[in-house]
Enzyme design. Structure first.
Site, PDB file in Angstrom:
ATOM      1  N   SER A 129       2.257   3.321  -6.813  1.00 27.73           N
ATOM      2  CA  SER A 129       2.536   3.747  -5.439  1.00 27.73           C
ATOM      3  C   SER A 129       1.905   5.110  -5.215  1.00 27.73           C
ATOM      4  O   SER A 129       1.079   5.563  -6.012  1.00 27.73           O
ATOM      5  CB  SER A 129       4.064   3.786  -5.227  1.00 27.73           C
ATOM      6  OG  SER A 129       4.375   4.088  -3.889  1.00 27.73           O
ATOM      7  N   VAL A 180       0.870  -1.174   0.000  1.00 26.35           N
ATOM      8  CA  VAL A 180       0.000   0.000   0.000  1.00 26.35           C
ATOM      9  C   VAL A 180       0.907   1.223   0.000  1.00 26.35           C
ATOM     10  O   VAL A 180       1.903   1.252   0.741  1.00 26.35           O
ATOM     11  CB  VAL A 180      -0.906   0.015   1.250  1.00 26.35           C
ATOM     12  CG1 VAL A 180      -1.837   1.224   1.221  1.00 26.35           C
ATOM     13  CG2 VAL A 180      -1.715  -1.278   1.358  1.00 26.35           C
ATOM     14  N   CYS A 181       0.570   2.195  -0.853  1.00 24.58           N
ATOM     15  CA  CYS A 181       1.261   3.486  -0.817  1.00 24.58           C
ATOM     16  C   CYS A 181       2.776   3.307  -1.000  1.00 24.58           C
ATOM     17  O   CYS A 181       3.210   2.515  -1.842  1.00 24.58           O
ATOM     18  CB  CYS A 181       0.885   4.153   0.504  1.00 24.58           C
ATOM     19  SG  CYS A 181       1.302   5.883   0.654  1.00 24.58           S
ATOM     20  N   THR A 182       3.575   4.016  -0.217  1.00 25.01           N
ATOM     21  CA  THR A 182       5.040   3.947  -0.363  1.00 25.01           C
ATOM     22  C   THR A 182       5.618   2.624   0.131  1.00 25.01           C
ATOM     23  O   THR A 182       6.839   2.429   0.060  1.00 25.01           O
ATOM     24  CB  THR A 182       5.713   5.121   0.380  1.00 25.01           C
ATOM     25  OG1 THR A 182       5.193   5.179   1.717  1.00 25.01           O
ATOM     26  CG2 THR A 182       5.446   6.445  -0.313  1.00 25.01           C
TER      27      THR A 182
END
Ligand SMILES: *[C@@H]1O[C@H](CO)[C@@H](O)[C@H](O)[C@H]1NC(C)=O
Ligand SMILES: *[C@@H]1O[C@H](CO)[C@@H](O)[C@H](O)[C@H]1NC(C)=O
Ligand SMILES: *[C@@H]1O[C@H](CO)[C@@H](O)[C@H](O)[C@H]1NC(C)=O
Length: 257
Positions: A170, A150-152
């Site tokens: 990302s 998830v995300c970074t």
């Protein structure tokens, strides 16, 4: 007092009984994943962790599935959303943040292959070297059924090398930095999430909920994912290419930086 029949019929005509959704069956007969694991490090983003976890908590409860969760970190000490203060870390929450309690450590997993689905969140803490976390992802990837970032959190996957030659996405605001962590990754800026084989990467923070529901759809069925989304009163984004945040944060322009 008797309500005249005509009025009852009339009211039925004007106020038909709404059809409440019925819980769909899980029809997949293959061995479903049972061992889920969430990797955590100081400075994780709360929703990256608890968005997907609440989807899975709800799935486990609604369907009474024999699912197990491990929260994995370097030590068993509670892990805060507040990043550690180090020379490389200048993101600050002040003292506002919350902690999650790990159930196992990276070292406990050295020789085990008992994770079916490994979830890797992002957050300010990903700006750290995270050597132990990266080594863990690299060692575990060949043994897991699915890995989800998830995300970074995608930068942990990228730095472990498992995204080389793969499609991934990302966080869009952090795109320039994110894409620099994986020069051999085919980063897709306009994606809510990306699936490449058994690797799922999602865009920033809340996008993890859509990716988790898409994974639930893939394994347990689309109607099951819809039901869980209704259960948590969440409007699912089902189109992984519908991503306004790439344009909002200029991710496409930052791609070549
Ligand atoms: C059934 O679940 C497995 C994972 O256990 C998954 O690989 C497969 O795609 C699912 N099949 C269907 C038809 O959804
Ligand atoms: C953190 O440091 C980086 C690199 O020195 C700098 O570009 C950024 O503006 C800093 N961020 C904050 C919140 O101070
Ligand atoms: C990777 O993305 C490209 C489009 O950018 C697509 O053509 C290709 O099929 C994707 N590969 C996989 C394995 O999903």
């Amino acid at each position: 007092m008797h309500i005249p029949k005509a009025i009852t019929l009339l009211s039925l005509l004007f106020f038909p009984v709404l059809s409440i959704p019925t819980q769909p069956q899980i029809t997949n007969t293959t061995r479903l994943p049972t061992n889920y694991a969430m990797l955590v490090f100081p400075g994780y983003q709360a929703l990256d962790v608890f968005g997907p976890l609440d989807v899975l908590n709800s799935l486990a409860m609604v369907y009474q599935l024999p699912m197990h969760l491990q929260v994995i970190s370097g030590t068993l000490e509670p892990v805060s959303t507040i990043p550690k203060t180090t020379p490389t870390m200048n993101m600050s929450h002040g003292d506002f943040g919350e902690k999650i309690v790990p159930t196992t450590t990276f070292a406990d997993h050295a020789d085990e292959g008992n994770i079916d689905v490994l979830i890797v969140p992002g957050g300010g803490g990903t700006r750290e070297p995270l050597e132990e976390e990266i080594a863990f992802v690299k060692a575990m990837y060949p043994k897991v059924q699915y890995i989800v970032s998830v995300c970074t959190g995608a930068t942990i996957l990228a730095r472990s090398g498992i995204l080389d030659g793969r499609n991934a996405t990302s966080n869009k605001k952090a795109w320039a930095w994110v894409s620099s962590t994986g020069p051999n990754v085919h980063w897709i800026p306009t994606a809510r999430w990306v699936r490449d084989g058994n690797i799922w990467t999602s865009s920033g923070v809340a996008a993890g909920i859509d990716a988790a529901l898409a994974l639930v759809a893939d394994i347990y069925g689309e109607d099951v994912a819809d039901y869980i989304a209704m259960f948590i009163e969440y409007r699912r984004q089902k189109d992984e290419t519908d991503d306004p945040f790439a344009a909002i944060w200029g991710a496409e322009q930052k791609k070549m930086e």
